[in-house]
Design a protein around this motif. Structure first.
Motif, mmCIF file in Angstrom:
data_model
loop_
_atom_site.group_PDB
_atom_site.id
_atom_site.type_symbol
_atom_site.label_atom_id
_atom_site.label_comp_id
_atom_site.label_asym_id
_atom_site.label_seq_id
_atom_site.Cartn_x
_atom_site.Cartn_y
_atom_site.Cartn_z
ATOM 1 N N VAL A 209 -22.751 39.177 -32.038
ATOM 2 C CA VAL A 209 -21.336 39.555 -32.036
ATOM 3 C C VAL A 209 -20.350 38.587 -32.295
ATOM 4 O O VAL A 209 -20.578 37.546 -31.672
ATOM 5 C CB VAL A 209 -20.870 40.529 -30.828
ATOM 6 N N ILE A 210 -19.489 38.717 -33.124
ATOM 7 C CA ILE A 210 -18.347 37.906 -33.419
ATOM 8 C C ILE A 210 -17.028 38.462 -33.006
ATOM 9 O O ILE A 210 -16.639 39.467 -33.452
ATOM 10 C CB ILE A 210 -18.226 37.399 -34.888
ATOM 11 N N GLU A 211 -16.287 37.826 -31.947
ATOM 12 C CA GLU A 211 -15.194 38.201 -31.598
ATOM 13 C C GLU A 211 -13.868 37.484 -31.919
ATOM 14 O O GLU A 211 -13.991 36.493 -31.965
ATOM 15 C CB GLU A 211 -15.043 38.155 -29.881
ATOM 16 N N ARG A 212 -12.903 38.007 -32.729
ATOM 17 C CA ARG A 212 -11.873 37.357 -33.400
ATOM 18 C C ARG A 212 -10.658 38.066 -33.103
ATOM 19 O O ARG A 212 -10.410 38.904 -33.870
ATOM 20 C CB ARG A 212 -12.177 37.337 -34.929
ATOM 21 N N TYR A 263 -20.364 43.130 -35.645
ATOM 22 C CA TYR A 263 -21.737 42.753 -35.020
ATOM 23 C C TYR A 263 -22.650 42.798 -36.217
ATOM 24 O O TYR A 263 -22.426 43.089 -37.218
ATOM 25 C CB TYR A 263 -21.824 44.243 -34.262
ATOM 26 N N LEU A 264 -23.735 41.991 -35.883
ATOM 27 C CA LEU A 264 -24.818 41.770 -36.660
ATOM 28 C C LEU A 264 -26.388 41.872 -36.161
ATOM 29 O O LEU A 264 -26.294 41.890 -34.881
ATOM 30 C CB LEU A 264 -24.900 40.236 -37.197
ATOM 31 N N GLN A 294 -25.093 31.475 -41.013
ATOM 32 C CA GLN A 294 -25.415 31.412 -42.251
ATOM 33 C C GLN A 294 -25.272 32.838 -43.151
ATOM 34 O O GLN A 294 -25.232 33.152 -44.039
ATOM 35 C CB GLN A 294 -26.816 30.725 -42.774
ATOM 36 N N SER A 295 -26.131 33.969 -42.286
ATOM 37 C CA SER A 295 -26.213 35.069 -43.023
ATOM 38 C C SER A 295 -24.717 35.734 -42.943
ATOM 39 O O SER A 295 -24.545 36.430 -43.924
ATOM 40 C CB SER A 295 -27.070 36.051 -41.968
ATOM 41 N N PHE A 296 -24.077 35.666 -42.029
ATOM 42 C CA PHE A 296 -22.569 36.443 -42.019
ATOM 43 C C PHE A 296 -21.951 35.564 -43.067
ATOM 44 O O PHE A 296 -21.059 36.474 -43.893
ATOM 45 C CB PHE A 296 -22.001 36.214 -40.919
ATOM 46 N N ASN A 297 -21.642 34.414 -43.364
ATOM 47 C CA ASN A 297 -20.814 34.076 -44.469
ATOM 48 C C ASN A 297 -21.392 34.108 -45.755
ATOM 49 O O ASN A 297 -20.590 34.369 -46.800
ATOM 50 C CB ASN A 297 -20.942 32.209 -44.315
ATOM 51 N N MET A 301 -17.817 40.601 -45.915
ATOM 52 C CA MET A 301 -16.692 41.275 -47.042
ATOM 53 C C MET A 301 -15.744 40.004 -47.605
ATOM 54 O O MET A 301 -15.556 39.092 -46.686
ATOM 55 C CB MET A 301 -15.937 42.173 -46.290
ATOM 56 N N ASP A 302 -15.504 40.156 -48.813
ATOM 57 C CA ASP A 302 -14.633 38.896 -49.388
ATOM 58 C C ASP A 302 -13.300 38.847 -48.689
ATOM 59 O O ASP A 302 -13.013 37.463 -48.888
ATOM 60 C CB ASP A 302 -14.544 39.390 -51.013
ATOM 61 N N ILE A 303 -12.811 39.810 -48.250
ATOM 62 C CA ILE A 303 -11.549 39.689 -47.739
ATOM 63 C C ILE A 303 -11.193 39.163 -46.327
ATOM 64 O O ILE A 303 -10.166 38.918 -45.600
ATOM 65 C CB ILE A 303 -10.764 41.025 -47.806
ATOM 66 N N GLU A 304 -12.444 38.967 -45.570
ATOM 67 C CA GLU A 304 -12.279 38.518 -44.125
ATOM 68 C C GLU A 304 -12.927 36.939 -44.066
ATOM 69 O O GLU A 304 -13.468 36.639 -45.077
ATOM 70 C CB GLU A 304 -13.396 39.329 -43.375
ATOM 71 N N PRO A 305 -12.442 36.219 -43.231
ATOM 72 C CA PRO A 305 -12.606 34.982 -43.291
ATOM 73 C C PRO A 305 -14.226 34.507 -42.811
ATOM 74 O O PRO A 305 -14.652 35.248 -42.182
ATOM 75 C CB PRO A 305 -11.765 34.305 -41.929
ATOM 76 N N ARG A 306 -14.744 33.372 -43.358
ATOM 77 C CA ARG A 306 -15.665 32.873 -42.917
ATOM 78 C C ARG A 306 -15.808 32.169 -41.534
ATOM 79 O O ARG A 306 -14.835 31.933 -40.768
ATOM 80 C CB ARG A 306 -16.115 31.705 -43.772
ATOM 81 N N VAL A 307 -17.172 32.196 -40.951
ATOM 82 C CA VAL A 307 -17.198 31.372 -39.773
ATOM 83 C C VAL A 307 -17.631 29.919 -40.043
ATOM 84 O O VAL A 307 -18.485 29.643 -40.716
ATOM 85 C CB VAL A 307 -18.386 32.136 -38.914
#
Length: 416
Positions: A209-212, A263-264, A294-297, A301-307
């Motif tokens: 999970v990535i909480e932003r 979530y991943l 690496q998988s998330f980046n 989606m193109d409009i959301e920021p990278r980790v």
């Protein structure tokens, strides 16, 4: 030649009279039987039409609210009570996203859900929305029926021994639906066995999970990627030395949830390949975080920021691959003999996956597909044998739901 006298015709005449009387008797008997059958069918039809039972639903989550709507649709509800220990505000502010597959969408359409009036988004016939939004909409459907039916909605009320003594001591409902989640205590209060059967889904997985807090809570479609291979040479896993006898397994990735809570899920069919053994038993907790990073980046989606390295601490994930298991209750329906009450357990109170595929609600809705039939059969039952037959059918369906998910669930939600 001897001529026939007048008396020789009498036996034939008598036979004709007897046959006529017999025919009349048979017709009279058939007519009486037909009248009896017609009267019985009419009486049974009226009894079935008028038969209604009080129903109690414990839990106002997505499954509990859907169960209440199922009860309303059955047309066999005398009174309907819905209770949940959480207050209304706590229910409706839940931000987690749920995914409803086409089968669940069709089921909910039959309950009167108008998805055009629910905040969310569509993708490949799947509907994605926040749990709080979904619960608020289902609650509004029930509240619209309050004037027509005897519906009580008791939020902020816990199902406990005290509740039973104060509210049900003299007037027990005929049917109780328990849908208070995997941590609910209602089954224990009613004395239903807490024993679970734990079975493998023949797959390994991990989740993250990535909480932003700076991102939006708007529902988004799922992102799926298949046949992923990871370069783990930096961790001592030499892929080139694996050889042809142990091919690299392809992993399946799913990204879902809102931009705020991403979530991943990573999964692969069970195997004994070197890379699977390595990821199952490694003690280096940074490996899985790096894989998810690496998988998330790569697939976000193109409009959301990278980790990046500065935001990497926002990722929380499994330390290694684990076996994906389904836990389901050994007892999912019961009959409380002293009070003549039928109890059925639904949703996560009945079955829980230890791997969040983003479709947990779907698994819960599967069990509700046989709830309307149970309510109808219990309401129109003549004796306890009819009730036991209805319970047996419900138990069989519940077992089939678990069996189907073990065999096909992960393939449908992750591998396709």
């Amino acid at each position: 030649m001897r001529e026939a006298g007048p008396g020789t015709t009498e036996p034939a005449s008598l036979r004709a009279q007897y046959q006529s009387l017999a025919t009349e008797a048979v017709l009279s008997t058939l007519l009486a039987l037909l009248l009896y059958v017609a009267l019985k069918v009419s009486v049974d039809g009226i009894r079935h039409w008028r038969a209604k039972v009080p129903v109690l639903v414990v839990g106002a989550g997505p499954v509990g609210l859907a169960a209440a709507l199922v009860a309303v649709r059955s047309g066999k509800v005398l009174t309907l009570t819905l209770l949940d220990e959480r207050p209304r505000a706590a229910l409706l502010c839940r931000p987690q996203q749920i995914a409803l597959d086409p089968r669940s969408v069709r089921f909910l359409l039959g309950l009167g859900v108008d998805f055009d009036n629910v905040e969310g988004c569509w993708d490949r016939e799947h509907f994605f929305t926040k749990i709080g939004v979904f619960q608020e909409y289902l609650l509004s459907l029930l509240e619209q029926r309050k004037r027509q039916l005897g519906i009580r909605i008791l939020l902020g009320t816990k199902f406990s021994d005290d509740f039973l003594k104060k509210n049900l001591a003299s007037d027990w409902p005929k049917i109780i639906v328990l849908a208070d989640g995997s941590c609910g205590e209602s089954s224990t209060v009613l004395g239903i066995s807490p024993e679970y059967i734990v079975e493998s889904c023949n797959a390994y997985g991990a989740n993250a999970v990535i909480e932003r807090p700076d991102q939006r809570q708007v529902p988004t479609p799922e992102i799926r990627a298949h046949s992923l291979y990871f370069d783990l040479s930096a961790y001592g896993m030499d892929m080139s030395a694996m050889g042809q006898e142990s091919p690299k397994p392809g992993f399946h990735l799913k990204i879902y949830g809102t931009f705020h809570d991403r979530y991943l899920a990573l999964a692969c069919p069970a195997s004994d390949s070197k890379i699977v053994r390595f990821l199952r038993h490694t003690l280096n907790s940074s490996i899985m975080k790096n894989i998810f990073h690496q998988s998330f980046n790569a697939y976000k989606m193109d409009i959301e920021p990278r980790v990046n390295e500065l935001t990497l601490h926002h990722i929380q994930c499994s330390r290694r691959l684990f076996e994906i298991m389904l836990s389901h209750r050994r007892v999912t329906a019961a009959f409380i003999e002293g009070d003549n009450v039928v109890v059925t357990v639904e949703g996560e109170a009945a079955r829980v996956l230890n791997f969040d595929t983003g479709c947990g609600v779907n698994l819960g809705l599967r069990g509700l597909e046989s709830t309307e039939e149970l309510i109808y059969k219990v309401a129109t039952a003549v004796d306890q044998n009819d009730i036991f037959e209805a319970l047996a059918a419900k138990i069989q369906h519940s077992k089939q739901v678990a069996e189907d998910f073990k065999q096909y669930g992960l393939f449908a939600t992750m591998f396709e």
